[in-house]
Design an enzyme around this catalytic site. Structure first.
Site, short mmCIF file in Angstrom:
data_model
loop_
_atom_site.label_atom_id
_atom_site.label_comp_id
_atom_site.label_asym_id
_atom_site.label_seq_id
_atom_site.Cartn_x
_atom_site.Cartn_y
_atom_site.Cartn_z
N LYS A 15 0.85 -1.22 0.00
CA LYS A 15 0.00 0.00 0.00
C LYS A 15 0.88 1.26 0.00
O LYS A 15 0.68 2.17 -0.80
CB LYS A 15 -0.91 0.04 1.25
N ARG A 90 -9.37 1.42 8.90
CA ARG A 90 -9.06 0.04 9.28
C ARG A 90 -10.16 -0.59 10.11
O ARG A 90 -10.07 -1.78 10.44
CB ARG A 90 -7.79 0.03 10.13
N ARG A 127 11.84 -6.21 5.07
CA ARG A 127 11.81 -4.76 4.86
C ARG A 127 12.91 -4.05 5.67
O ARG A 127 13.15 -4.36 6.82
CB ARG A 127 10.45 -4.20 5.27
N ARG A 167 11.95 -2.15 10.79
CA ARG A 167 10.95 -1.34 11.49
C ARG A 167 10.63 -2.01 12.82
O ARG A 167 10.63 -3.24 12.88
CB ARG A 167 9.69 -1.24 10.61
N ARG A 178 -0.33 -8.34 13.82
CA ARG A 178 -0.93 -7.33 12.92
C ARG A 178 -1.86 -8.01 11.91
O ARG A 178 -2.94 -7.50 11.61
CB ARG A 178 0.17 -6.55 12.20
P1 AP5 Z 1 4.83 -1.58 1.87
O1 AP5 Z 1 4.56 -0.78 0.66
O2 AP5 Z 1 5.50 -0.94 3.03
O3 AP5 Z 1 3.50 -2.31 2.35
P2 AP5 Z 1 2.31 -1.75 3.23
O4 AP5 Z 1 1.08 -2.41 2.74
O5 AP5 Z 1 2.33 -0.26 3.26
O6 AP5 Z 1 2.73 -2.38 4.63
P3 AP5 Z 1 2.82 -1.79 6.10
O7 AP5 Z 1 3.47 -2.88 6.90
O8 AP5 Z 1 3.46 -0.44 6.14
O9 AP5 Z 1 1.30 -1.65 6.41
P4 AP5 Z 1 0.59 -1.60 7.76
O10 AP5 Z 1 -0.79 -1.34 7.33
O11 AP5 Z 1 0.73 -2.77 8.66
O12 AP5 Z 1 1.38 -0.46 8.55
P5 AP5 Z 1 1.04 1.05 8.84
O13 AP5 Z 1 2.29 1.80 8.69
O14 AP5 Z 1 -0.16 1.51 8.11
O15 AP5 Z 1 5.67 -2.87 1.39
C1 AP5 Z 1 6.12 -3.82 2.33
C2 AP5 Z 1 7.49 -4.38 1.86
O16 AP5 Z 1 7.31 -5.09 0.64
C3 AP5 Z 1 8.50 -3.27 1.58
O17 AP5 Z 1 9.79 -3.72 1.93
C4 AP5 Z 1 8.42 -3.09 0.06
O18 AP5 Z 1 9.64 -2.64 -0.48
C5 AP5 Z 1 8.07 -4.50 -0.42
N1 AP5 Z 1 7.21 -4.52 -1.60
C6 AP5 Z 1 6.21 -3.63 -1.91
N2 AP5 Z 1 5.63 -4.00 -3.07
C7 AP5 Z 1 6.26 -5.15 -3.47
C8 AP5 Z 1 6.07 -6.02 -4.61
N3 AP5 Z 1 5.15 -5.78 -5.54
N4 AP5 Z 1 6.88 -7.10 -4.69
C9 AP5 Z 1 7.83 -7.36 -3.74
N5 AP5 Z 1 8.05 -6.56 -2.65
C10 AP5 Z 1 7.26 -5.49 -2.54
O19 AP5 Z 1 0.61 1.00 10.39
C11 AP5 Z 1 1.54 0.72 11.40
C12 AP5 Z 1 0.85 0.79 12.76
O20 AP5 Z 1 0.32 2.11 12.99
C13 AP5 Z 1 -0.36 -0.14 12.92
O21 AP5 Z 1 0.01 -1.46 13.30
C14 AP5 Z 1 -1.14 0.59 14.03
O22 AP5 Z 1 -0.55 0.38 15.30
C15 AP5 Z 1 -0.95 2.06 13.66
N6 AP5 Z 1 -1.99 2.55 12.74
C16 AP5 Z 1 -1.79 3.02 11.47
N7 AP5 Z 1 -2.96 3.39 10.91
C17 AP5 Z 1 -3.91 3.12 11.83
C18 AP5 Z 1 -5.33 3.26 11.82
N8 AP5 Z 1 -6.00 3.72 10.74
N9 AP5 Z 1 -6.02 2.89 12.92
C19 AP5 Z 1 -5.38 2.43 14.04
N10 AP5 Z 1 -4.03 2.27 14.10
C20 AP5 Z 1 -3.30 2.61 13.00
#
Ligand code: AP5
Length: 247
Positions: A15, A90, A127, A167, A178
């Site tokens: 994402k 979410r 990552r 991370r 998660r």
């Molecule tokens: P990446 O693009 O980082 O994937 P992502 O879907 O963004 O994954 P995240 O782990 O960042 O998502 P998340 O939803 O758990 O975390 P968030 O930061 O929102 O890609 C992942 C890896 O794969 C990278 O190394 C990339 O290079 C690689 N990659 C990408 N595309 C690829 C492909 N096509 N092929 C191969 N490799 C690829 O949230 C973190 C925390 O914040 C949550 O756990 C929670 O505590 C809090 N939080 C955030 N938002 C909320 C909310 N709305 N409500 C409550 N708590 C929240």
């Protein structure tokens, strides 16, 4: 018409990677709740101190807090022509709040990136992020086993040596937590979105470039436009906005 895009999918689906590229290519801001919270933790602000432990456990931050952050961000002038939301909503409460926030802003396109769980765990464990600015190593350019010598995101990153680290919530135990929370709280919300005419699903197991192409096609088809016309949609909207968007 504005270009309002919501990226949906489990942790590690890509994402953030796709949101970043799409936002840059279409001149609209990427609004990532995860990035906003990590920045708050990094700067040790009051918000950061509140959410640090919750994030390290892989749990969700409270709805009221996160809804307030998004509400405030989406009324900024640079988001008038559109936005790419990454990591929000979410939960059902967050989805309802987003409907209210965007009620007068034209259609909201929701795109779900689908990737099987074991590949998600592999990606997240592999990552690496820049210790200085928190940015991911760009999946479009680099594979995890061939990290760049420098992060190019800020002056500070460009001037210091490579500092790629895991991370703090990317350990296998926390990733599985998660994912559990994703299937329990977020997945039912996505099913609710899937009945909407502006909902699309794309295959996240492809290369980053193929996913990018699928995303552009999905957004264009949801709006009933040829893919090449998305940029002009934003340009038209901005020409009617005093002050325009930030570069
Ligand atoms: P990446 O693009 O980082 O994937 P992502 O879907 O963004 O994954 P995240 O782990 O960042 O998502 P998340 O939803 O758990 O975390 P968030 O930061 O929102 O890609 C992942 C890896 O794969 C990278 O190394 C990339 O290079 C690689 N990659 C990408 N595309 C690829 C492909 N096509 N092929 C191969 N490799 C690829 O949230 C973190 C925390 O914040 C949550 O756990 C929670 O505590 C809090 N939080 C955030 N938002 C909320 C909310 N709305 N409500 C409550 N708590 C929240």
């Amino acid at each position: 018409m504005a270009l309002n895009l919501v990226m949906l999918g489990p942790p590690g689906a890509g994402k953030g990677t796709q949101a970043e590229r799409f936002a840059r290519e279409h001149g609209i801001p990427k609004v990532s709740t995860g990035d906003i919270l990590r920045e708050a933790v990094h700067s040790d602000s009051e918000l950061g101190r509140k959410v640090k432990t919750v994030m390290e456990r892989g749990e969700l931050v409270g709805d009221d807090l996160i809804i307030g952050i998004v509400r405030e961000r989406l009324v900024q002038p640079d988001a008038v022509a559109g936005f790419v939301l990454d990591g929000f909503p979410r939960t059902a409460a967050q989805a309802n709040a987003l409907d209210q926030i965007t009620a007068e802003r034209g259609p909201v396109i929701c795109v779900e990136i689908q990737v099987p769980d074991e590949e998600l765990v592999r990606r997240v464990r592999a990552r690496r992020v820049c210790e200085d600015c928190g940015a991911n190593a760009d999946a479009f350019v680099h594979q995890a086993d061939a990290l760049p010598d420098l992060c190019q995101n800020t002056d500070r990153c460009r001037s210091v040596g490579p500092k790629w680290v895991a991370r703090s919530d990317d350990s296998e135990t926390v990733v599985r937590e998660r994912l559990k929370i994703y299937w329990r709280d977020t997945r039912p919300m996505i099913e609710y979105y899937s009945a909407r005419p502006t909902f699309r699903r794309i295959d996240g197991l492809q290369t980053p470039e193929q996913v990018r192409e699928a995303l552009v096609s999905a957004v264009a088809s949801a709006l009933g436009l040829p893919a090449g016309q998305l940029q002009s949609l934003v340009a038209k909207k901005l020409s009617g906005v005093k002050g325009g968007a930030r570069p």
